[in-house]
Design an enzyme around this catalytic site. Structure first.
Site, short mmCIF file in Angstrom:
data_model
loop_
_atom_site.label_atom_id
_atom_site.label_comp_id
_atom_site.label_asym_id
_atom_site.label_seq_id
_atom_site.Cartn_x
_atom_site.Cartn_y
_atom_site.Cartn_z
N HIS A 109 -45.01 -10.37 -25.35
CA HIS A 109 -46.59 -10.42 -25.36
C HIS A 109 -47.31 -9.41 -24.63
O HIS A 109 -48.30 -9.34 -24.18
CB HIS A 109 -47.15 -11.76 -25.15
CG HIS A 109 -46.68 -12.84 -25.78
ND1 HIS A 109 -47.09 -13.16 -27.08
CD2 HIS A 109 -46.01 -13.99 -25.42
CE1 HIS A 109 -46.25 -14.16 -27.71
NE2 HIS A 109 -45.55 -14.62 -26.67
N ARG B 270 -62.33 -5.22 -18.74
CA ARG B 270 -61.54 -3.95 -17.29
C ARG B 270 -61.23 -2.55 -18.53
O ARG B 270 -61.35 -2.59 -19.63
CB ARG B 270 -60.61 -4.40 -16.75
CG ARG B 270 -59.41 -4.91 -17.64
CD ARG B 270 -58.02 -5.26 -17.00
NE ARG B 270 -57.34 -5.88 -17.74
CZ ARG B 270 -56.27 -5.31 -18.60
NH1 ARG B 270 -56.35 -4.24 -18.90
NH2 ARG B 270 -55.59 -6.32 -19.17
#
Length: 531
Positions: A272, A329
Protein backbone atom coordinates in the site's frame (compact mmCIF):
# COMPACT_ATOMS: atom_id res chain seq x y z
CA UNK A 1 37.99 31.37 11.00
CA UNK A 2 35.33 28.98 9.70
CA UNK A 3 36.37 26.42 7.09
CA UNK A 4 35.52 27.12 3.45
CA UNK A 5 32.11 25.81 2.42
CA UNK A 6 33.54 23.25 0.00
CA UNK A 7 35.55 21.74 2.88
CA UNK A 8 32.52 21.60 5.19
CA UNK A 9 30.73 19.49 2.63
CA UNK A 10 33.11 16.64 3.43
CA UNK A 11 33.20 17.08 7.20
CA UNK A 12 30.97 15.55 9.85
CA UNK A 13 30.18 17.59 12.98
CA UNK A 14 31.60 16.18 16.19
CA UNK A 15 29.71 14.80 19.18
CA UNK A 16 28.15 16.61 22.10
CA UNK A 17 25.26 19.03 22.15
CA UNK A 18 25.26 20.24 18.53
CA UNK A 19 25.14 23.90 17.65
CA UNK A 20 23.37 24.77 14.39
CA UNK A 21 25.70 23.45 11.67
CA UNK A 22 27.42 25.93 9.41
CA UNK A 23 25.36 26.59 6.28
CA UNK A 24 26.47 26.19 2.70
CA UNK A 25 24.09 29.00 1.74
CA UNK A 26 24.79 32.72 1.66
CA UNK A 27 24.25 34.08 5.18
CA UNK A 28 21.55 36.57 4.14
CA UNK A 29 18.71 36.52 1.66
CA UNK A 30 18.59 39.04 -1.14
CA UNK A 31 15.59 41.34 -0.62
CA UNK A 32 15.72 42.40 -4.27
CA UNK A 33 14.82 38.83 -5.29
CA UNK A 34 11.73 38.59 -3.11
CA UNK A 35 8.58 37.59 -4.98
CA UNK A 36 5.21 39.06 -4.08
CA UNK A 37 4.85 36.75 -1.08
CA UNK A 38 5.04 38.53 2.27
CA UNK A 39 7.30 35.95 3.94
CA UNK A 40 10.91 36.78 4.76
CA UNK A 41 11.82 33.54 6.53
CA UNK A 42 10.22 30.07 6.58
CA UNK A 43 11.00 27.08 8.79
CA UNK A 44 10.83 23.61 7.22
CA UNK A 45 9.44 21.06 9.69
CA UNK A 46 10.79 18.04 7.87
CA UNK A 47 13.91 16.26 6.66
CA UNK A 48 15.40 14.43 3.67
CA UNK A 49 14.67 15.15 0.04
CA UNK A 50 11.48 17.13 0.66
CA UNK A 51 13.33 19.52 2.96
CA UNK A 52 15.93 20.06 0.23
CA UNK A 53 13.14 20.62 -2.31
CA UNK A 54 11.56 23.31 -0.12
CA UNK A 55 14.92 25.01 0.59
CA UNK A 56 15.39 25.40 -3.16
CA UNK A 57 11.89 26.79 -3.65
CA UNK A 58 12.46 29.33 -0.87
CA UNK A 59 15.77 30.40 -2.33
CA UNK A 60 14.17 30.97 -5.73
CA UNK A 61 11.55 33.14 -4.03
CA UNK A 62 14.22 35.09 -2.14
CA UNK A 63 13.01 33.76 1.23
CA UNK A 64 15.41 32.70 3.99
CA UNK A 65 15.13 29.07 5.08
CA UNK A 66 15.42 27.42 8.49
CA UNK A 67 16.01 23.67 8.57
CA UNK A 68 15.41 21.51 11.63
CA UNK A 69 17.41 18.42 12.52
CA UNK A 70 17.77 15.59 14.99
CA UNK A 71 20.95 13.87 16.10
CA UNK A 72 20.78 11.50 13.10
CA UNK A 73 20.50 14.43 10.68
CA UNK A 74 23.26 16.66 12.03
CA UNK A 75 25.12 16.59 8.71
CA UNK A 76 22.12 16.21 6.40
CA UNK A 77 22.04 17.88 3.00
CA UNK A 78 19.01 19.98 3.95
CA UNK A 79 20.80 21.35 7.01
CA UNK A 80 23.86 22.19 4.96
CA UNK A 81 21.85 23.94 2.26
CA UNK A 82 19.53 25.98 4.49
CA UNK A 83 20.33 29.51 5.62
CA UNK A 84 19.85 28.55 9.27
CA UNK A 85 19.29 25.35 11.24
CA UNK A 86 17.63 24.48 14.55
CA UNK A 87 18.40 21.42 16.65
CA UNK A 88 15.30 19.51 17.79
CA UNK A 89 16.66 16.62 19.85
CA UNK A 90 17.32 12.86 19.72
CA UNK A 91 16.98 10.80 16.56
CA UNK A 92 13.69 9.25 17.63
CA UNK A 93 11.04 11.18 15.68
CA UNK A 94 8.72 11.30 18.69
CA UNK A 95 11.40 13.36 20.43
CA UNK A 96 12.25 15.58 17.47
CA UNK A 97 10.26 15.87 14.23
CA UNK A 98 6.94 15.08 15.92
CA UNK A 99 7.38 17.52 18.81
CA UNK A 100 5.05 20.43 18.13
CA UNK A 101 6.38 22.55 20.99
CA UNK A 102 10.00 22.17 19.88
CA UNK A 103 9.20 23.13 16.30
CA UNK A 104 7.12 26.16 17.29
CA UNK A 105 9.89 27.26 19.66
CA UNK A 106 12.49 26.90 16.90
CA UNK A 107 10.39 29.04 14.57
CA UNK A 108 10.06 31.73 17.21
CA UNK A 109 13.77 31.73 18.05
CA UNK A 110 14.75 32.06 14.41
CA UNK A 111 12.10 34.62 13.55
CA UNK A 112 10.30 32.48 10.97
CA UNK A 113 6.94 33.88 9.90
CA UNK A 114 5.70 30.58 8.46
CA UNK A 115 6.26 26.82 8.66
CA UNK A 116 6.18 24.40 5.74
CA UNK A 117 5.46 20.86 7.01
CA UNK A 118 6.46 18.94 3.86
CA UNK A 119 4.84 15.50 3.87
CA UNK A 120 4.65 12.92 6.65
CA UNK A 121 5.45 13.78 10.27
CA UNK A 122 3.13 16.67 11.28
CA UNK A 123 1.96 17.65 7.79
CA UNK A 124 -1.62 16.39 8.32
CA UNK A 125 -1.86 17.15 12.01
CA UNK A 126 -4.68 19.60 12.76
CA UNK A 127 -3.28 20.32 16.23
CA UNK A 128 0.01 21.39 14.68
CA UNK A 129 -1.75 23.72 12.23
CA UNK A 130 -3.71 25.23 15.14
CA UNK A 131 -0.55 25.59 17.24
CA UNK A 132 1.09 27.53 14.41
CA UNK A 133 -1.87 29.89 14.27
CA UNK A 134 -1.87 30.29 18.03
CA UNK A 135 1.79 31.32 17.90
CA UNK A 136 1.17 33.84 15.15
CA UNK A 137 2.96 31.65 12.59
CA UNK A 138 1.47 30.83 9.18
CA UNK A 139 0.97 27.13 8.49
CA UNK A 140 1.76 26.52 4.81
CA UNK A 141 -1.09 24.14 4.18
CA UNK A 142 -4.86 23.91 4.51
CA UNK A 143 -6.95 25.22 7.43
CA UNK A 144 -6.92 23.03 10.53
CA UNK A 145 -10.68 22.45 10.17
CA UNK A 146 -10.19 20.97 6.69
CA UNK A 147 -7.36 18.73 7.91
CA UNK A 148 -9.53 17.46 10.75
CA UNK A 149 -12.57 16.94 8.52
CA UNK A 150 -10.65 14.99 5.86
CA UNK A 151 -8.21 13.27 8.23
CA UNK A 152 -10.82 10.72 9.28
CA UNK A 153 -11.71 8.43 6.41
CA UNK A 154 -15.27 8.04 7.64
CA UNK A 155 -15.68 11.81 7.93
CA UNK A 156 -14.12 12.26 4.47
CA UNK A 157 -16.55 9.72 3.01
CA UNK A 158 -19.43 11.72 4.45
CA UNK A 159 -18.05 14.91 2.88
CA UNK A 160 -17.71 13.16 -0.49
CA UNK A 161 -21.25 11.75 -0.31
CA UNK A 162 -22.66 15.15 0.60
CA UNK A 163 -20.78 16.65 -2.36
CA UNK A 164 -22.37 14.12 -4.70
CA UNK A 165 -19.12 12.33 -5.51
CA UNK A 166 -19.06 8.56 -6.03
CA UNK A 167 -17.67 6.54 -3.11
CA UNK A 168 -16.90 2.87 -2.65
CA UNK A 169 -20.05 1.24 -1.19
CA UNK A 170 -19.65 0.61 2.54
CA UNK A 171 -20.35 1.95 6.01
CA UNK A 172 -20.60 5.70 6.51
CA UNK A 173 -19.70 5.41 10.20
CA UNK A 174 -17.10 3.43 12.10
CA UNK A 175 -18.12 -0.10 13.07
CA UNK A 176 -19.78 -0.17 16.49
CA UNK A 177 -21.49 -3.56 16.50
CA UNK A 178 -20.42 -6.79 14.89
CA UNK A 179 -24.03 -7.48 13.91
CA UNK A 180 -24.15 -4.27 11.87
CA UNK A 181 -20.87 -5.18 10.18
CA UNK A 182 -22.17 -8.64 9.28
CA UNK A 183 -25.35 -7.17 7.82
CA UNK A 184 -23.42 -4.63 5.73
CA UNK A 185 -20.99 -7.27 4.47
CA UNK A 186 -23.84 -9.56 3.44
CA UNK A 187 -25.51 -6.71 1.59
CA UNK A 188 -22.29 -5.74 -0.22
CA UNK A 189 -21.17 -9.30 -0.85
CA UNK A 190 -17.77 -10.75 -0.01
CA UNK A 191 -14.91 -10.01 -0.30
CA UNK A 192 -14.97 -6.82 1.78
CA UNK A 193 -12.22 -4.58 3.11
CA UNK A 194 -11.71 -3.27 6.64
CA UNK A 195 -9.87 0.05 6.99
CA UNK A 196 -8.65 2.23 9.83
CA UNK A 197 -10.71 5.42 10.03
CA UNK A 198 -7.71 7.52 11.08
CA UNK A 199 -4.99 5.83 9.09
CA UNK A 200 -3.30 5.03 5.83
CA UNK A 201 -0.39 3.10 4.37
CA UNK A 202 -2.18 -0.23 4.86
CA UNK A 203 -2.17 -0.04 8.66
CA UNK A 204 -5.38 -1.46 10.11
CA UNK A 205 -6.42 -2.84 6.73
CA UNK A 206 -7.78 -6.37 6.34
CA UNK A 207 -9.37 -8.25 3.45
CA UNK A 208 -12.21 -10.54 4.53
CA UNK A 209 -13.42 -13.25 2.15
CA UNK A 210 -16.02 -14.99 4.30
CA UNK A 211 -18.32 -14.17 7.17
CA UNK A 212 -16.75 -16.52 9.72
CA UNK A 213 -13.52 -14.49 9.52
CA UNK A 214 -15.14 -11.07 9.93
CA UNK A 215 -15.17 -10.72 13.72
CA UNK A 216 -11.53 -11.74 14.17
CA UNK A 217 -10.49 -9.45 11.30
CA UNK A 218 -12.27 -6.49 12.90
CA UNK A 219 -10.54 -7.20 16.20
CA UNK A 220 -7.11 -7.44 14.54
CA UNK A 221 -7.62 -4.36 12.36
CA UNK A 222 -8.78 -2.28 15.33
CA UNK A 223 -5.80 -3.39 17.40
CA UNK A 224 -3.32 -2.49 14.65
CA UNK A 225 -5.06 0.85 14.06
CA UNK A 226 -4.82 1.68 17.76
CA UNK A 227 -1.08 0.99 17.79
CA UNK A 228 -0.42 2.94 14.61
CA UNK A 229 -2.78 5.92 14.99
CA UNK A 230 -3.94 5.88 18.62
CA UNK A 231 -7.44 5.35 17.25
CA UNK A 232 -9.08 1.94 16.97
CA UNK A 233 -12.00 2.95 14.77
CA UNK A 234 -12.39 0.88 11.59
CA UNK A 235 -14.98 0.89 8.84
CA UNK A 236 -15.99 -1.53 6.10
CA UNK A 237 -16.31 -1.17 2.35
CA UNK A 238 -16.75 -3.35 -0.71
CA UNK A 239 -13.50 -4.69 -2.15
CA UNK A 240 -12.93 -3.57 -5.73
CA UNK A 241 -10.80 -6.26 -7.40
CA UNK A 242 -7.49 -5.05 -8.83
CA UNK A 243 -8.39 -1.37 -9.23
CA UNK A 244 -6.21 1.43 -10.45
CA UNK A 245 -5.19 4.04 -7.88
CA UNK A 246 -5.53 7.45 -9.52
CA UNK A 247 -5.32 10.77 -7.68
CA UNK A 248 -6.27 14.29 -8.69
CA UNK A 249 -4.13 17.27 -7.66
CA UNK A 250 -6.15 20.28 -6.50
CA UNK A 251 -5.00 23.81 -5.75
CA UNK A 252 -7.14 26.47 -4.08
CA UNK A 253 -6.64 29.90 -2.55
CA UNK A 254 -8.35 31.68 0.35
CA UNK A 255 -10.49 33.75 -2.02
CA UNK A 256 -12.73 30.97 -3.28
CA UNK A 257 -10.74 30.04 -6.41
CA UNK A 258 -9.90 26.38 -6.96
CA UNK A 259 -8.55 24.37 -9.88
CA UNK A 260 -7.35 20.82 -10.50
CA UNK A 261 -4.07 19.94 -12.20
CA UNK A 262 -5.08 16.53 -13.53
CA UNK A 263 -4.21 13.05 -12.42
CA UNK A 264 -1.33 10.90 -11.31
CA UNK A 265 -1.36 7.13 -11.79
CA UNK A 266 -0.17 5.59 -8.50
CA UNK A 267 -1.13 1.94 -8.96
CA UNK A 268 2.38 0.51 -8.62
CA UNK A 269 2.45 -0.07 -4.86
CA UNK A 270 4.11 -2.39 -2.39
CA UNK A 271 2.23 -2.96 0.85
CA UNK A 272 0.00 0.00 0.00
CA UNK A 273 3.00 2.32 -0.43
CA UNK A 274 3.46 3.91 -3.85
CA UNK A 275 6.80 3.30 -5.56
CA UNK A 276 6.22 4.42 -9.19
CA UNK A 277 3.95 7.27 -10.26
CA UNK A 278 3.21 8.79 -13.63
CA UNK A 279 1.24 11.52 -15.37
CA UNK A 280 -0.89 11.19 -17.41
CA UNK A 281 -2.44 7.84 -16.53
CA UNK A 282 -2.42 5.29 -19.38
CA UNK A 283 -6.15 4.76 -18.80
CA UNK A 284 -7.08 8.45 -18.89
CA UNK A 285 -9.30 10.11 -21.48
CA UNK A 286 -10.20 13.78 -21.69
CA UNK A 287 -13.77 12.97 -20.67
CA UNK A 288 -12.70 10.86 -17.67
CA UNK A 289 -10.19 13.51 -16.52
CA UNK A 290 -12.90 16.16 -16.68
CA UNK A 291 -15.34 14.08 -14.61
CA UNK A 292 -12.73 13.06 -12.03
CA UNK A 293 -11.42 16.62 -11.81
CA UNK A 294 -14.89 18.03 -11.23
CA UNK A 295 -15.61 15.41 -8.55
CA UNK A 296 -12.31 16.27 -6.82
CA UNK A 297 -13.16 19.99 -6.83
CA UNK A 298 -16.60 19.34 -5.37
CA UNK A 299 -15.07 17.37 -2.50
CA UNK A 300 -12.34 19.95 -1.82
CA UNK A 301 -14.84 22.81 -1.82
CA UNK A 302 -17.17 20.93 0.50
CA UNK A 303 -14.24 20.45 2.90
CA UNK A 304 -13.47 24.20 2.94
CA UNK A 305 -10.05 23.44 1.49
CA UNK A 306 -7.26 25.83 0.49
CA UNK A 307 -3.64 25.30 -0.62
CA UNK A 308 -2.38 22.11 -2.36
CA UNK A 309 -4.13 18.80 -1.75
CA UNK A 310 -4.88 15.50 -3.41
CA UNK A 311 -8.13 13.61 -3.87
CA UNK A 312 -7.51 9.89 -4.30
CA UNK A 313 -9.78 7.58 -6.28
CA UNK A 314 -10.04 3.91 -7.17
CA UNK A 315 -10.88 3.17 -10.81
CA UNK A 316 -12.35 -0.19 -11.83
CA UNK A 317 -12.03 -2.07 -15.12
CA UNK A 318 -15.00 -0.19 -16.58
CA UNK A 319 -13.53 3.24 -15.77
CA UNK A 320 -15.95 3.79 -12.92
CA UNK A 321 -14.21 5.79 -10.19
CA UNK A 322 -14.79 5.97 -6.45
CA UNK A 323 -13.53 8.40 -3.81
CA UNK A 324 -10.92 6.82 -1.54
CA UNK A 325 -9.45 9.57 0.66
CA UNK A 326 -7.88 13.01 0.66
CA UNK A 327 -4.26 13.83 1.43
CA UNK A 328 -4.24 17.30 2.94
CA UNK A 329 -0.65 18.12 2.06
CA UNK A 330 1.95 18.15 -0.69
CA UNK A 331 2.35 14.66 -2.14
CA UNK A 332 5.63 12.79 -2.48
CA UNK A 333 4.92 12.39 -6.19
CA UNK A 334 4.18 16.05 -6.96
CA UNK A 335 7.17 16.35 -9.40
CA UNK A 336 5.37 14.44 -12.19
CA UNK A 337 2.52 16.96 -12.12
CA UNK A 338 5.01 19.83 -12.16
CA UNK A 339 6.85 18.36 -15.14
CA UNK A 340 3.69 17.87 -17.20
CA UNK A 341 1.86 21.10 -16.28
CA UNK A 342 4.87 23.39 -15.89
CA UNK A 343 3.53 24.69 -12.56
CA UNK A 344 5.60 24.87 -9.37
CA UNK A 345 3.39 23.54 -6.58
CA UNK A 346 5.65 24.62 -3.71
CA UNK A 347 5.84 28.18 -5.00
CA UNK A 348 2.06 28.23 -5.21
CA UNK A 349 1.81 26.85 -1.69
CA UNK A 350 3.90 29.76 -0.46
CA UNK A 351 1.89 32.37 -2.34
CA UNK A 352 -1.48 30.96 -1.27
CA UNK A 353 -0.38 30.76 2.37
CA UNK A 354 0.67 34.42 2.14
CA UNK A 355 -2.89 35.30 1.11
CA UNK A 356 -2.35 35.77 -2.60
CA UNK A 357 -5.09 34.73 -5.05
CA UNK A 358 -4.64 32.16 -7.76
CA UNK A 359 -3.84 33.93 -11.01
CA UNK A 360 -4.49 30.88 -13.19
CA UNK A 361 -7.86 29.41 -14.09
CA UNK A 362 -8.85 25.90 -15.07
CA UNK A 363 -8.67 26.87 -18.73
CA UNK A 364 -5.00 27.81 -18.27
CA UNK A 365 -3.95 24.31 -17.17
CA UNK A 366 -2.45 22.23 -19.97
CA UNK A 367 -0.86 18.78 -19.92
CA UNK A 368 2.16 18.32 -22.17
CA UNK A 369 4.10 15.09 -22.63
CA UNK A 370 4.48 12.38 -20.01
CA UNK A 371 6.41 12.06 -16.77
CA UNK A 372 7.26 9.08 -14.60
CA UNK A 373 8.81 8.96 -11.12
CA UNK A 374 10.64 6.21 -9.25
CA UNK A 375 11.18 6.39 -5.50
CA UNK A 376 14.76 5.43 -4.76
CA UNK A 377 14.97 3.61 -1.43
CA UNK A 378 17.84 2.27 0.66
CA UNK A 379 16.48 -1.27 0.62
CA UNK A 380 17.32 -4.70 -0.79
CA UNK A 381 14.67 -6.04 -3.20
CA UNK A 382 16.40 -9.44 -3.28
CA UNK A 383 15.98 -9.88 0.49
CA UNK A 384 12.36 -8.99 1.24
CA UNK A 385 13.06 -5.27 0.69
CA UNK A 386 14.87 -4.99 4.00
CA UNK A 387 16.13 -1.47 4.81
CA UNK A 388 19.80 -0.91 4.03
CA UNK A 389 21.16 1.82 6.29
CA UNK A 390 24.83 2.71 6.15
CA UNK A 391 27.33 5.14 4.69
CA UNK A 392 27.16 6.04 1.01
CA UNK A 393 30.74 5.51 -0.14
CA UNK A 394 30.20 6.51 -3.78
CA UNK A 395 27.41 8.39 -5.55
CA UNK A 396 26.92 9.20 -9.21
CA UNK A 397 23.56 10.80 -9.89
CA UNK A 398 21.89 10.82 -13.33
CA UNK A 399 21.35 13.95 -15.38
CA UNK A 400 20.67 14.94 -18.96
CA UNK A 401 17.62 16.01 -20.98
CA UNK A 402 14.28 15.54 -19.26
CA UNK A 403 15.71 14.23 -15.96
CA UNK A 404 14.80 15.63 -12.55
CA UNK A 405 16.30 14.35 -9.31
CA UNK A 406 14.94 15.38 -5.91
CA UNK A 407 17.60 14.00 -3.58
CA UNK A 408 18.54 14.36 0.06
CA UNK A 409 21.85 12.47 0.11
CA UNK A 410 25.51 12.83 -0.85
CA UNK A 411 28.66 10.69 -0.85
CA UNK A 412 29.80 10.29 2.74
CA UNK A 413 26.29 10.64 4.18
CA UNK A 414 25.20 7.89 6.56
CA UNK A 415 21.64 6.76 5.88
CA UNK A 416 20.00 6.42 9.32
CA UNK A 417 17.86 3.48 10.38
CA UNK A 418 15.47 5.67 12.36
CA UNK A 419 13.48 7.04 9.40
CA UNK A 420 11.84 6.05 6.14
CA UNK A 421 14.58 4.79 3.78
CA UNK A 422 13.60 7.12 0.91
CA UNK A 423 16.80 8.59 -0.56
CA UNK A 424 15.60 10.39 -3.65
CA UNK A 425 12.90 10.70 -6.28
CA UNK A 426 14.02 10.24 -9.87
CA UNK A 427 11.65 11.66 -12.48
CA UNK A 428 11.83 11.64 -16.27
CA UNK A 429 9.83 13.72 -18.77
CA UNK A 430 9.47 13.12 -22.50
CA UNK A 431 6.92 13.89 -25.23
CA UNK A 432 5.38 10.40 -24.95
CA UNK A 433 5.01 7.72 -22.27
CA UNK A 434 7.18 5.33 -24.26
CA UNK A 435 9.98 7.90 -24.52
CA UNK A 436 9.65 8.79 -20.82
CA UNK A 437 10.04 5.12 -19.86
CA UNK A 438 13.13 4.78 -22.05
CA UNK A 439 14.59 7.95 -20.57
CA UNK A 440 13.93 6.68 -17.06
CA UNK A 441 15.65 3.37 -17.81
CA UNK A 442 18.68 5.27 -19.06
CA UNK A 443 18.73 7.40 -15.93
CA UNK A 444 18.40 4.38 -13.65
CA UNK A 445 21.44 2.79 -15.32
CA UNK A 446 23.39 6.00 -14.63
CA UNK A 447 22.37 6.06 -10.97
CA UNK A 448 25.30 4.51 -9.07
CA UNK A 449 25.23 4.24 -5.28
CA UNK A 450 27.78 2.19 -3.33
CA UNK A 451 27.94 1.35 0.36
CA UNK A 452 24.24 0.53 0.63
CA UNK A 453 21.66 -1.48 -1.31
CA UNK A 454 19.03 0.33 -3.42
CA UNK A 455 16.09 -0.59 -5.62
CA UNK A 456 17.31 1.03 -8.86
CA UNK A 457 17.95 -2.29 -10.65
CA UNK A 458 14.52 -3.52 -9.54
CA UNK A 459 12.93 -0.52 -11.23
CA UNK A 460 14.81 -1.31 -14.44
CA UNK A 461 13.17 -4.73 -14.43
CA UNK A 462 9.68 -3.35 -13.91
CA UNK A 463 10.05 -0.75 -16.65
CA UNK A 464 10.96 -3.52 -19.09
CA UNK A 465 7.92 -5.63 -18.17
CA UNK A 466 5.44 -6.15 -21.03
CA UNK A 467 2.35 -5.50 -18.89
CA UNK A 468 3.84 -2.28 -17.56
CA UNK A 469 4.80 -1.09 -21.02
CA UNK A 470 1.27 -1.81 -22.19
CA UNK A 471 -0.15 0.27 -19.33
CA UNK A 472 -1.97 -2.70 -17.81
CA UNK A 473 -1.68 -1.49 -14.22
CA UNK A 474 -3.49 -2.11 -10.96
CA UNK A 475 -2.79 -2.02 -7.24
CA UNK A 476 -2.12 -5.78 -7.51
CA UNK A 477 0.52 -5.32 -10.23
CA UNK A 478 3.63 -5.26 -8.06
CA UNK A 479 2.55 -8.13 -5.81
CA UNK A 480 1.94 -10.30 -8.87
CA UNK A 481 5.20 -9.16 -10.45
CA UNK A 482 7.21 -10.02 -7.34
CA UNK A 483 5.65 -13.48 -7.20
CA UNK A 484 6.50 -14.16 -10.84
CA UNK A 485 9.98 -12.70 -10.35
CA UNK A 486 10.60 -15.05 -7.42
CA UNK A 487 9.48 -18.01 -9.50
CA UNK A 488 11.76 -16.98 -12.36
CA UNK A 489 14.73 -16.52 -10.03
CA UNK A 490 14.57 -20.09 -8.72
CA UNK A 491 17.37 -22.05 -10.47
CA UNK A 492 16.42 -25.10 -12.49
CA UNK A 493 17.89 -28.51 -11.67
CA UNK A 494 20.73 -28.24 -14.18
CA UNK A 495 21.76 -24.83 -12.85
CA UNK A 496 21.74 -26.23 -9.34
CA UNK A 497 23.90 -29.13 -10.51
CA UNK A 498 26.46 -26.81 -12.09
CA UNK A 499 26.57 -24.70 -8.91
CA UNK A 500 27.13 -27.82 -6.83
CA UNK A 501 29.96 -28.92 -9.11
CA UNK A 502 31.70 -25.56 -9.00
CA UNK A 503 31.37 -25.40 -5.22
CA UNK A 504 32.75 -28.90 -4.81
CA UNK A 505 35.77 -28.25 -7.03
CA UNK A 506 36.46 -25.03 -5.20
CA UNK A 507 36.29 -26.47 -1.71
CA UNK A 508 38.00 -29.81 -2.28
CA UNK A 509 41.63 -30.03 -1.14
CA UNK A 510 42.39 -33.73 -1.15
CA UNK A 511 40.11 -35.61 -3.54
CA UNK A 512 40.96 -35.76 -7.22
CA UNK A 513 38.99 -33.49 -9.54
CA UNK A 514 37.32 -36.33 -11.48
CA UNK A 515 36.05 -37.97 -8.30
CA UNK A 516 34.84 -34.63 -6.92
CA UNK A 517 33.04 -33.94 -10.17
CA UNK A 518 31.39 -37.36 -10.21
CA UNK A 519 30.25 -37.04 -6.58
CA UNK A 520 28.85 -33.58 -7.24
CA UNK A 521 26.83 -34.67 -10.24
CA UNK A 522 25.54 -37.76 -8.47
CA UNK A 523 24.52 -35.71 -5.46
CA UNK A 524 22.62 -33.38 -7.78
CA UNK A 525 20.69 -36.22 -9.39
CA UNK A 526 22.41 -35.72 -12.75
CA UNK A 527 23.93 -39.17 -13.09
CA UNK A 528 22.47 -39.58 -16.59
CA UNK A 529 24.68 -36.76 -17.87
CA UNK A 530 27.82 -38.49 -16.63
CA UNK A 531 26.77 -41.65 -18.44
Amino acid sequence: GPPPRWLFFFKTPGGGAPPPPQSLAPPRYNQDLLMSTAFRKVLIANRGEIAVRIVRALREAGIASVAVYSDADRASLAVRMADEAAYLGPSLSSESYLCIDKIIDAARRHGAEAIHPGYGFLSENAEFAEACGGAGIVFIGPPAAAIRKMGSKTSARQVAIAAGAPVVPGTEQSIRKIEDARETARRLGYPVLLKAAAGGGGKGMRRVDREQDLEAAIRDAASEALRAFNNDEVYLEKLIPEPRHIEIQVLGDHHGHMIHLGERECSIQRRHQKVIEECPSPVMTAELRSRMGEAALKIARAAGYANAGTIEFLVDHDRNFYFLEMNTRLQVEHPVTELVTGLDLVQWQLRIAAGEPLTIGQEDVAWRGAAIECRIYAEDPDHEFLPSPGTITYLHQPAGPGIRLDSGVYAGWTVPLEYDPLLAKLAAWAPTREAAVQRMRRALREFAIEGIQTNTAFFEEILADEAFLAGKLSTAFLEQYIRSRSARSEPDSETQAVATLVAALHLSKSASAPQVARNAWLTSGREEILR
